[in-house]
Design a protein around this motif. Structure first.
Motif, mmCIF file in Angstrom:
data_model
loop_
_atom_site.group_PDB
_atom_site.id
_atom_site.type_symbol
_atom_site.label_atom_id
_atom_site.label_comp_id
_atom_site.label_asym_id
_atom_site.label_seq_id
_atom_site.Cartn_x
_atom_site.Cartn_y
_atom_site.Cartn_z
ATOM 1 N N PHE A 34 6.843 7.245 7.363
ATOM 2 C CA PHE A 34 7.615 6.413 7.612
ATOM 3 C C PHE A 34 7.861 4.845 7.602
ATOM 4 O O PHE A 34 7.337 4.601 9.087
ATOM 5 N N VAL A 35 8.182 3.777 7.570
ATOM 6 C CA VAL A 35 8.504 2.858 7.622
ATOM 7 C C VAL A 35 9.582 1.835 7.638
ATOM 8 O O VAL A 35 10.185 2.112 6.008
ATOM 9 N N LEU A 36 10.428 2.405 8.373
ATOM 10 C CA LEU A 36 11.910 1.739 8.033
ATOM 11 C C LEU A 36 12.364 0.102 8.874
ATOM 12 O O LEU A 36 12.652 0.264 9.800
ATOM 13 N N PRO A 37 11.898 -0.639 8.621
ATOM 14 C CA PRO A 37 12.308 -1.773 8.783
ATOM 15 C C PRO A 37 13.667 -2.179 9.434
ATOM 16 O O PRO A 37 13.696 -2.795 6.959
ATOM 17 N N TYR A 38 14.417 -2.588 9.309
ATOM 18 C CA TYR A 38 16.350 -3.352 9.603
ATOM 19 C C TYR A 38 16.930 -2.858 8.543
ATOM 20 O O TYR A 38 17.776 -3.431 8.133
ATOM 21 N N SER A 39 16.796 -1.791 7.827
ATOM 22 C CA SER A 39 17.948 -1.006 7.390
ATOM 23 C C SER A 39 19.697 -1.480 8.806
ATOM 24 O O SER A 39 18.917 -0.663 9.860
ATOM 25 N N PRO A 79 0.935 -0.926 0.022
ATOM 26 C CA PRO A 79 0.186 -0.486 0.075
ATOM 27 C C PRO A 79 0.857 1.224 -0.237
ATOM 28 O O PRO A 79 0.251 1.762 0.032
ATOM 29 N N HIS A 80 1.674 0.568 0.736
ATOM 30 C CA HIS A 80 2.977 2.079 0.521
ATOM 31 C C HIS A 80 2.837 2.975 -0.678
ATOM 32 O O HIS A 80 3.331 2.524 -2.065
ATOM 33 N N VAL A 81 3.941 4.157 -0.552
ATOM 34 C CA VAL A 81 3.734 5.270 -1.919
ATOM 35 C C VAL A 81 5.714 4.979 -2.786
ATOM 36 O O VAL A 81 5.627 4.547 -3.961
ATOM 37 N N VAL A 82 6.775 4.996 -1.677
ATOM 38 C CA VAL A 82 7.336 4.630 -2.258
ATOM 39 C C VAL A 82 8.043 3.366 -1.277
ATOM 40 O O VAL A 82 8.277 3.145 -0.172
ATOM 41 N N ASP A 83 8.261 2.254 -2.362
ATOM 42 C CA ASP A 83 7.522 0.921 -1.706
ATOM 43 C C ASP A 83 9.052 -0.226 -1.840
ATOM 44 O O ASP A 83 8.772 -0.355 -3.210
ATOM 45 N N VAL A 84 9.888 -0.502 -0.471
ATOM 46 C CA VAL A 84 11.036 -1.104 -1.306
ATOM 47 C C VAL A 84 10.731 -2.196 -1.072
ATOM 48 O O VAL A 84 10.308 -2.940 -0.313
ATOM 49 N N ARG A 85 10.084 -3.766 -2.451
ATOM 50 C CA ARG A 85 9.687 -4.513 -2.138
ATOM 51 C C ARG A 85 10.539 -5.940 -1.968
ATOM 52 O O ARG A 85 12.393 -5.620 -2.332
ATOM 53 N N GLY A 86 10.379 -6.888 -2.201
ATOM 54 C CA GLY A 86 11.547 -8.452 -2.419
ATOM 55 C C GLY A 86 12.110 -8.439 -3.414
ATOM 56 O O GLY A 86 11.003 -7.707 -4.431
ATOM 57 N N GLY A 141 5.183 7.003 12.174
ATOM 58 C CA GLY A 141 5.595 6.007 11.382
ATOM 59 C C GLY A 141 5.938 4.550 12.079
ATOM 60 O O GLY A 141 5.960 5.209 13.260
ATOM 61 N N SER A 142 6.833 3.544 11.788
ATOM 62 C CA SER A 142 7.048 2.608 12.264
ATOM 63 C C SER A 142 8.558 2.033 12.461
ATOM 64 O O SER A 142 9.157 2.684 10.746
ATOM 65 N N LEU A 143 10.074 2.059 13.564
ATOM 66 C CA LEU A 143 11.026 2.018 12.762
ATOM 67 C C LEU A 143 11.661 0.411 13.056
ATOM 68 O O LEU A 143 11.183 0.334 14.667
ATOM 69 N N VAL A 184 7.088 6.651 2.387
ATOM 70 C CA VAL A 184 8.269 5.678 2.163
ATOM 71 C C VAL A 184 8.228 4.573 3.817
ATOM 72 O O VAL A 184 8.172 4.924 4.821
ATOM 73 N N ASN A 185 8.569 3.240 2.558
ATOM 74 C CA ASN A 185 9.022 1.852 3.056
ATOM 75 C C ASN A 185 10.103 1.795 2.982
ATOM 76 O O ASN A 185 10.202 0.840 1.402
ATOM 77 N N THR A 186 11.119 1.096 3.518
ATOM 78 C CA THR A 186 12.672 1.173 2.057
ATOM 79 C C THR A 186 12.638 -0.584 2.629
ATOM 80 O O THR A 186 13.471 -1.438 1.962
ATOM 81 N N GLY A 187 11.490 -1.867 3.029
ATOM 82 C CA GLY A 187 11.919 -2.296 3.170
ATOM 83 C C GLY A 187 13.637 -2.954 3.751
ATOM 84 O O GLY A 187 13.847 -2.913 5.127
ATOM 85 N N THR A 188 14.682 -4.161 3.266
ATOM 86 C CA THR A 188 15.577 -3.861 4.430
ATOM 87 C C THR A 188 17.357 -3.254 3.143
ATOM 88 O O THR A 188 17.744 -4.308 3.571
ATOM 89 N N VAL A 189 16.808 -2.275 2.977
ATOM 90 C CA VAL A 189 17.840 -1.826 2.088
ATOM 91 C C VAL A 189 18.855 -1.425 3.091
ATOM 92 O O VAL A 189 18.368 -1.216 4.187
ATOM 93 N N ARG A 190 20.301 -1.611 3.012
ATOM 94 C CA ARG A 190 21.055 -1.251 3.351
ATOM 95 C C ARG A 190 21.167 -0.619 3.993
ATOM 96 O O ARG A 190 21.547 0.249 5.072
#
Length: 327
Positions: free
Chosen positions: A290-295, A232-239, A312-314, A268-274
């Motif tokens: 922002f959703v910033l998981p495990y960066s 659902p996110h606007v800039v969404d880094v997926r798998g 957002g969440s981190l 912005v959802n960043t997935g697990t980008v480094r």
């Protein structure tokens, strides 16, 4: 563009870059004259040449200058032909990307009538002053989106500065094409691969350019999808498209001088980008910032949020934090 040529290149892998020299010629065989008096350096490796004439073909090449003043051999040669605006340009499911496709202000606005896919091995560059209008899907259908399995760079530029005011002529604008636009009219970007090197990363003083997906000087409106869709996110880094897992990306997400507004769910959802760089970002009138998981690394500078349901969440080091309500 009209009376302008934009030169864009990919950054070197080494550290210690002081800047770049840009050379121009009227023939592919030269002679090439240097346009930059001193090594040119900016965040996103893009140079604006305004000393051009519409309809004339120009040839460019670039060299790297290290912090010791040593200049590299020249890059490959690329050409550009400035000209007046010839838009609008309609884009539908029949589009076939060349290895490198550039959407510029010359073809603006670009009207997306269906989902758009950047396939593996191909690069889409959306350049300064370009507007992209996404048509709203019929009721009951999934909102249209841009799926990136190749590479993408959305690159606006500075506008004209008059006194203390800067115009937005150089910004990229991506929004709904609907006459009465609203949140969730189109879904946003689904990013599955890394984009070209370009954004100055965490170690700016060391002159290191990270590979990564780049959004620079961009205005994104009316994005996001309803919550019953899984992206659902606007800039969404997926798998990975097959496994749904982001596979140890040696890359970054670089979001600089970007405004995201009137959206559903996270901007912005960043997935697990480094590495994630959020620099001078405005998020307003939407759901979540922002959703910033495990960066592994996160740099946040000058981020403003207004009138959101949640900041957002981190996720960091296995811990999860939800930020509170925003009035």
């Amino acid at each position: 563009g009209d009376g302008t040529a934009w030169v864009r290149w990919e950054g070197p892998s080494q550290r210690g870059v002081d800047g770049f020299h840009v050379y121009r010629a009227l023939a592919q065989t030269g002679p090439f004259g240097r346009l930059t008096a001193t090594p040119f350096r900016n965040d996103i490796l893009m140079y604006q040449d305004t000393m051009v004439t519409n309809g004339v073909r120009y040839f460019y090449r670039v060299t790297t200058v290290d912090q010791g003043g040593n200049e590299s051999a020249p890059s490959a040669i690329h050409d550009a032909t400035p000209g007046p605006n010839m838009g609008p340009t309609v884009v539908d499911e029949q589009i076939q990307f060349d290895p490198v496709t550039v959407w510029s202000s010359r073809g603006s606005p670009y009207i997306l009538r269906d989902d758009l896919a950047v396939v593996p091995g191909n690069l889409l560059v959306i350049g300064p002053g370009t507007t992209v209008l996404v048509e709203k899907a019929p009721p009951g259908e999934y909102p249209k989106y841009i799926r990136v399995e190749g590479r993408i760079a959305v690159l606006g530029a500075r506008g004209v500065i008059t006194g203390m005011t800067e115009s937005d002529d150089g910004m990229v604008t991506i929004q709904s094409a609907d006459a009465m636009p609203g949140r969730g009219d189109w879904a946003g970007f689904r990013i599955f691969r890394e984009s070209p090197a370009g954004g100055l990363g965490m170690e700016r003083s060391l002159g290191r350019y990270d590979a990564g997906t780049i959004f620079h000087r961009v205005r994104i409106r009316h994005g996001g999808a309803p919550d019953f869709f899984n992206t659902p996110h606007v800039v969404d880094v997926r798998g990975d498209p097959a496994s749904g897992v982001v596979r140890d990306w040696r890359s970054s997400l670089y979001v600089s001088r970007v405004e995201i507004s009137e959206h559903l769910y996270a901007a912005v959802n960043t997935g697990t980008v480094r590495d994630v760089v959020l620099r001078d970002v405005l998020v307003q009138d939407g759901g979540t910032a922002f959703v910033l998981p495990y960066s592994q690394s996160l740099l946040v500078q000058d981020v403003t949020v207004r009138r959101l349901a949640y900041i957002g969440s981190l996720h960091m080091n296995g811990e999860h934090t939800n930020y509170g309500l925003v009035s």
